[in-house]
Enzyme design. Structure first.
Site, PDB file in Angstrom:
ATOM      1  N   GLY A 124       1.915   3.387   2.104  1.00 14.15           N
ATOM      2  CA  GLY A 124       2.844   3.216   3.220  1.00 14.15           C
ATOM      3  C   GLY A 124       4.348   2.394   2.900  1.00 14.15           C
ATOM      4  N   HIS A 125       4.128   1.178   2.306  1.00 14.63           N
ATOM      5  CA  HIS A 125       5.136   0.609   1.783  1.00 14.63           C
ATOM      6  C   HIS A 125       6.021   1.316   0.645  1.00 14.63           C
ATOM      7  CE1 HIS A 125       2.531  -3.011   2.808  1.00 14.63           C
ATOM      8  NE2 HIS A 125       3.860  -3.391   3.400  1.00 14.63           N
ATOM      9  N   GLN A 159       7.160   3.525  11.144  1.00 16.88           N
ATOM     10  CA  GLN A 159       7.035   3.654  12.381  1.00 16.88           C
ATOM     11  C   GLN A 159       5.483   3.262  12.935  1.00 16.88           C
ATOM     12  OE1 GLN A 159       7.351   8.134  12.897  1.00 16.88           O
ATOM     13  NE2 GLN A 159       9.754   7.979  12.169  1.00 16.88           N
ATOM     14  N   LYS A 160       4.558   3.095  11.977  1.00 11.67           N
ATOM     15  CA  LYS A 160       3.359   2.259  12.298  1.00 11.67           C
ATOM     16  C   LYS A 160       3.637   0.933  13.407  1.00 11.67           C
ATOM     17  CE  LYS A 160       0.441  -0.574  11.126  1.00 11.67           C
ATOM     18  NZ  LYS A 160      -0.158  -1.527  10.340  1.00 11.67           N
ATOM     19  N   HIS A 185       0.934  -1.068  -0.078  1.00  7.86           N
ATOM     20  CA  HIS A 185      -0.186   0.068   0.172  1.00  7.86           C
ATOM     21  C   HIS A 185       0.884   1.333  -0.019  1.00  7.86           C
ATOM     22  CE1 HIS A 185       1.098   0.225   4.105  1.00  7.86           C
ATOM     23  NE2 HIS A 185       0.373  -0.924   4.445  1.00  7.86           N
ATOM     24  N   VAL A 223       1.939   6.471   7.524  1.00  3.03           N
ATOM     25  CA  VAL A 223       1.335   6.672   6.220  1.00  3.03           C
ATOM     26  C   VAL A 223      -0.279   6.601   6.526  1.00  3.03           C
ATOM     27  CG1 VAL A 223       0.972   6.829   3.763  1.00  3.03           C
ATOM     28  CG2 VAL A 223       3.308   6.612   4.856  1.00  3.03           C
ATOM     29  N   SER A 260      -2.420  -0.180   6.182  1.00  3.04           N
ATOM     30  CA  SER A 260      -2.149  -1.571   6.635  1.00  3.04           C
ATOM     31  C   SER A 260      -2.591  -2.688   5.850  1.00  3.04           C
ATOM     32  CB  SER A 260      -2.685  -1.886   8.112  1.00  3.04           C
ATOM     33  OG  SER A 260      -2.669  -3.181   8.296  1.00  3.04           O
ATOM     34  N   SER A 261      -1.797  -3.552   5.287  1.00  4.80           N
ATOM     35  CA  SER A 261      -2.468  -4.848   4.470  1.00  4.80           C
ATOM     36  C   SER A 261      -3.591  -5.411   5.162  1.00  4.80           C
ATOM     37  CB  SER A 261      -1.207  -5.551   4.180  1.00  4.80           C
ATOM     38  OG  SER A 261      -0.106  -4.968   3.789  1.00  4.80           O
ATOM     39  N   ARG A 262      -3.664  -5.267   6.442  1.00  3.49           N
ATOM     40  CA  ARG A 262      -4.765  -5.949   7.062  1.00  3.49           C
ATOM     41  C   ARG A 262      -6.114  -4.963   6.989  1.00  3.49           C
ATOM     42  NH1 ARG A 262      -0.530  -7.803  10.967  1.00  3.49           N
ATOM     43  NH2 ARG A 262      -0.581 -10.212  10.839  1.00  3.49           N
TER      44      ARG A 262
END
EC number: 6.3.2.1
Lengths: 283, 283
Positions: free
Chosen positions: A40-41, A152-153, A38, A180, A189-191
């Site tokens: 974030g990555h 940092q998540k 996502h 992010v 999150s992927s979740r």
């Protein structure tokens, strides 16, 4: 932008690729992931591209960091999509190892980071950070990066890795990237893909609780218990949610504190339906 | 023969020295020790000099591998003598770090090699191999050797290190050197200096028991219990001795066996007075 990207599955070939780049004098920046990218990555990969000459991203859904009743099997995977996304942000190499070779029969060596693995997710997911530290050390030895980027998540994970690197004298620099978020504030999150549309609405309570905590802190409330109580109230009033933990304490030692000086970490995990989400902020 | 030898105490300077040698294309061979050199250590260093372009020897009496009632404080030390001896066999660099910097306040990361750390010395010295594996990994990260040499006298230690290197994908080759013995057969050990002259005579019972086991095996006795019983008899009849353990089993998994096929490991630890000695052989 990079037009070509290498996908490597073999551990030996990955070592060779990195060795070759290092010999050429290239600085390797590394982003370890479990895939299903996502924004974030992608932000971590973009950060990595500014830190090194070559960017390596690993995709490995690491079985040893999942508990027996966790979501290892249903964890979302889409290699083709991930390759395209990584390519779009200029990643040079994707390392996609097989679990059979990462953990062959007879595997028996583990890294334990004792202090900062305790509390927060460490208490709720026994063995989780042992699995994380072990796989990250393995990946470091295979990819041989000069620098590695973590989000940092997963704040406690970041602290575990930083501590491991320091304690074991690992020759790699750790950099971190802020959380992010989606437009409304939900941490990427992927979740999040597990959430139904109602749950997606409820999931915002993590961010809202953190924002509330910040606001209370700004208005002069410095007592951790008081802040926690208000956060709990907010989450309890959100349908489909169950608090796993709310942590308020020192962002280095990860020990709870009574007061909340500036720099205090607030981290929480909340079940939304059957999905466990985490988020955090620094006051 | 090397006329100059460098002694480095600082971790950062050691990393820099090794990095510099690697950049020059030199292959680094490493011998980690606790100092107080005897011919056994020197044999490892000589072996190392054939395996690499530069030989680094660390001298560090590692506190984390000693139990609370063990001989950490009285362990023999003589840096000046060690430097001269190392110089005489062509060692290029001695790394002599301070415990304060190897284990600074807040240190909390440990390597656990689960299977092969069990049994033998692992059961008798709880935490010993955790301390060994942790310090060796730290030393590997600091010295960055291409190859490292360990003595077979500490057979279980060798297996722990080999397993750790394999499991964690460490970029170092492990080589081992056979047990080096005094003329009468006593395995070389820094701890032999603890022995009184009467104890020195008794100390030979370890070697004698191993020789007896070999002879019995050669005459067709393949039952581990039977061989063990004869070894015990021999040691019990030696003054000032107390058996800590006798192990007969698989030399890779370190699991006990009933039969003794060729390749079987026999290892033992015996207290001679207040000194604990170990030795081993492969049938």
């Amino acid at each position: 932008m990079n037009s070509s990207i290498v996908v490597i599955e073999s551990i030996d070939k990955m070592i060779e690729w990195s060795q070759n780049e290092r010999t050429k004098g290239n600085k390797i920046a590394f982003v370890p992931t479990m895939g299903y990218f996502h924004r974030g990555h992608l932000a971590l990969m973009e950060m990595a591209s500014h830190l090194g000459d070559k960017v390596v991203v690993s995709i490995f859904v690491n079985p040893t960091q999942f508990g027996p009743n966790e979501d290892l099997d249903k964890y979302p995977r889409d290699l083709k999509r991930d390759i395209d996304l990584a390519k779009s942000v200029g990643v040079d190499c994707i390392f996609f190892p097989n679990s059979k070779y990462m953990y062959p029969e007879g595997f028996q060596t583990w890294i334990e980071v004792e202090g900062v693995s305790k509390g927060l997710c460490g208490d709720k997911r026994p063995g989780h950070f042992r699995g994380v530290a072990t796989v990250v050390l393995k990946l470091f030895n295979i990819v041989q990066p000069h620098v590695a980027v973590f989000g940092q998540k997963d704040f406690q994970q970041l602290k575990v890795i930083e501590r491991m690197v320091q304690d074991l004298n690992l020759p790699v620099k750790i950099k971190s990237h802020p959380v992010v978020r989606e437009k409304d504030g939900l941490a990427m999150s992927s979740r999040n893909t597990y959430l139904s549309s109602d749950e997606r609405k409820s999931a915002l309570c993590l961010f809202k609780a953190l924002e509330l905590a910040k606001k209370l802190h700004q208005t002069g409330i410095k007592n951790a218990k008081e802040i926690k109580k208000e956060m709990e109230k907010l989450i309890h009033s959100t349908p489909n949610t169950r608090i796993d933990y709310i942590f308020i304490g020192d962002s280095t030692t990860l020990k709870e504190t009574e007061d909340c000086p500036s720099g205090t970490l607030i981290a929480l995990a909340v079940w939304v339906g059957n999905t466990r989400l985490i988020d955090n902020t620094i006051l």
